[in-house]
Motif scaffolding. Structure first.
Motif, PDB file in Angstrom:
ATOM      1  N   ALA A  64     -13.575 -53.737  31.710  1.00 40.78           N
ATOM      2  CA  ALA A  64     -12.745 -53.098  32.732  1.00 40.78           C
ATOM      3  C   ALA A  64     -12.214 -54.159  33.698  1.00 40.78           C
ATOM      4  N   PRO A  65     -11.078 -53.899  34.353  1.00 42.56           N
ATOM      5  CA  PRO A  65     -10.553 -54.864  35.331  1.00 42.56           C
ATOM      6  C   PRO A  65     -11.570 -55.136  36.427  1.00 42.56           C
ATOM      7  N   LEU A  66     -11.672 -56.393  36.832  1.00 40.00           N
ATOM      8  CA  LEU A  66     -12.568 -56.741  37.933  1.00 40.00           C
ATOM      9  C   LEU A  66     -11.992 -56.202  39.239  1.00 40.00           C
ATOM     10  N   GLY A  67     -12.787 -55.444  39.985  1.00 41.49           N
ATOM     11  CA  GLY A  67     -12.362 -54.976  41.294  1.00 41.49           C
ATOM     12  C   GLY A  67     -12.221 -56.140  42.256  1.00 41.49           C
ATOM     13  N   MET A  68     -11.374 -55.988  43.246  1.00 41.66           N
ATOM     14  CA  MET A  68     -11.096 -57.069  44.187  1.00 41.66           C
ATOM     15  C   MET A  68     -12.358 -57.532  44.910  1.00 41.66           C
ATOM     16  N   GLU A  69     -13.190 -56.591  45.329  1.00 41.47           N
ATOM     17  CA  GLU A  69     -14.398 -56.958  46.061  1.00 41.47           C
ATOM     18  C   GLU A  69     -15.384 -57.693  45.159  1.00 41.47           C
TER      19      GLU A  69
END
Length: 346
Positions: free
Chosen positions: A260-265
Motif C-alpha cells: 500500500a502507499p506509504l502514508g505521509m506521517e
C-alpha cells in the motif's frame, strides 16, 4: 478552482463567509477576498480559524452568535492566547495571524490596529522560531546522500531477509533522493509513476504541479545520476515485489511492506528513524531542505544563489539568510584557526 469547504460544525455565518471568500466569478465579477490563494494555503487558514471557533464554542458560546468580525476583541484574543500558553510562540503567532487574515479580509475598513499590535508582539516573541530544535540536526547534504546510498546498497545486501533488503533499498533511496532533491513532505510522499515521476530510457524526471509547491509555481527536475540507479532498482525490483505481497495495484511510488502507499506521517517517521541509525542524527524530511540550503551557502556566495531554484522558493530571502548564517560559521572557524596559530607561537 475547487472550493476548500469549511468544517461542518462552523456557525452558518462563518461557513457562508468562507465560501464567499473563494468565489472566482467571471472577468467582470468581483472575486472573493481569498480567491487568489491555492488550496493548500486555504486549508491552512481554515484549520487556524477553526481552532479559534472551537475555543469560542467551549469558552464563550454566546460570542458565536455575534458577527465574525465583532468576536475577535483584544480581550477575547488575549484569553485565547492564555489558553494556548502550552504551545510555542510561533504556533500562537500562526493561529492569531490566520484569524486576523480572515477577519480583516471580511472587514478591511475596520480598525484592527489593537489586534495587529498583539500580533506584532507575538512576532517579536516568536523570532524565527525555535532555533534550538535544529541545533546539531543540519547535516551536510553529502553526508545524507552517502548514508542513503550505503543503506540502499551495502546495508540492503547484508539484510537477513528479502523483505528487509527491499525495505532498506526503499529507505536508502528515499534518503539519497531527498538529499539531492529536497522536496516538501507532501509532494515527496505523493509522487506517482507516470504523472509526477516520469521514467524514460535515459532519464527519470520529477514534475510537481503548482499545488504541490509553496511558491505556487510548477517545479521540474531530472533525478541526478548518483541516485537514478538506486531509484530504477527500487522501481524495477523492490516496489513490484512489495506490491505483489498483497496484490496491490496503484501508481504511488513509495510503498510499504504490504504494497500500500506509504502514508505521509509514516514515511516521515521512517526517514527520521533511518537517518538516526545511519548518521547518529535524527533528520526528518523537512530538515533535508535546510541541509541543502546550508550546504550550498557554505560552498560560496554563487552556490547560495542556487537555493532558490533548488527549493522552489519565490524569493531570495531564505537563500540570503542561509548565506549570512554560513558566513558566520566560516568566520568562527577562521577565528578559531587564528587563535590556534597564536597559541602555537606563544
Amino acid at each position: 478552482m475547487s472550493l476548500v469547504l469549511p468544517f461542518p460544525n462552523w456557525p452558518a455565518q462563518d461557513r457562508a463567509m468562507w465560501i464567499e471568500f473563494q468565489k472566482t466569478g467571471g472577468p467582470l465579477d468581483d472575486r472573493g477576498a481569498l480567491a487568489h490563494l491555492r488550496a493548500t494555503s486555504l486549508d491552512t487558514l481554515e484549520r487556524r480559524y477553526g481552532r479559534w471557533l472551537r475555543w469560542l464554542a467551549i469558552m464563550d458560546a454566546d460570542a458565536c452568535g455575534l458577527p465574525p468580525t465583532e468576536r475577535a476583541t483584544l480581550e477575547r484574543l488575549s484569553a485565547w492566547l492564555r489558553d494556548l500558553s502550552h504551545t510555542k510562540p510561533m504556533t500562537r503567532l500562526m493561529f492569531v495571524d490566520g484569524v486576523l487574515r480572515i477577519l480583516s479580509a471580511a472587514s478591511p475598513g475596520k480598525d484592527w490596529s489593537a489586534q495587529r499590535n498583539l500580533k506584532a508582539a507575538l512576532k517579536r516573541a516568536a523570532g524565527r522560531g525555535d532555533r534550538d530544535r535544529k541545533m546539531g540536526r543540519i547535516l551536510s547534504s553529502d553526508v545524507l546522500l552517502q548514508a542513503g546510498i550505503k543503506l540502499a546498497t551495502k546495508q540492503a545486501e547484508a539484510a537477513s531477509t528479502p523483505l528487509e533488503a527491499m525495505k532498506r533499498l526503499r529507505d536508502g533511496t528515499m534518503i539519497a533522493m531527498l538529499a539531492v532533491m529536497p522536496m516538501r513532505r507532501r509532494a515527496f510522499a505523493g509522487l506517482q509513476i507516470g504523472t509526477s515521476l516520469i521514467v524514460a530510457a535515459e532519464t527519470i524526471s520529477i514534475a510537481l504541479p503548482e499545488e504541490l509547491t509553496k511558491s505556487g509555481q510548477p517545479w521540474e527536475a531530472d533525478v541526478p545520476d548518483m541516485v537514478a540507479p538506486l531509484l530504477r532498482r527500487y522501481i524495477g525490483d523492490a516496489r513490484p515485489a512489495l506490491m505483489e505481497r498483497r496484490q496491490q495495484r496503484h501508481d504511488f511510488l513509495w510503498v510499504g511492506k504490504k504494497g500500500a502507499p506509504l502514508g505521509m506521517e509514516y514515511l516521515s517517521a521512517r526517514i527520521a528513524e533511518q537517518t538516526q541509525k545511519m548518521t547518529g542524527v535524527r533528520v526528518p524530511v523537512h530538515l533535508f531542505r535546510d541541509a541543502a540550503a546550508t550546504t550550498l551557502a557554505r560552498r560560496s556566495s554563487e552556490s547560495a544563489r542556487l537555493v532558490r531554484p533548488v527549493l522552489a522558493h519565490s524569493s531570495f530571502g531564505t537563500a540570503e539568510r542561509h548565506y549570512i548564517h554560513a558566513q558566520t560559521i566560516e568566520a568562527g572557524r577562521d577565528y578559531a584557526a587564528l587563535i590556534s596559530k597564536m597559541k602555537e607561537k606563544a
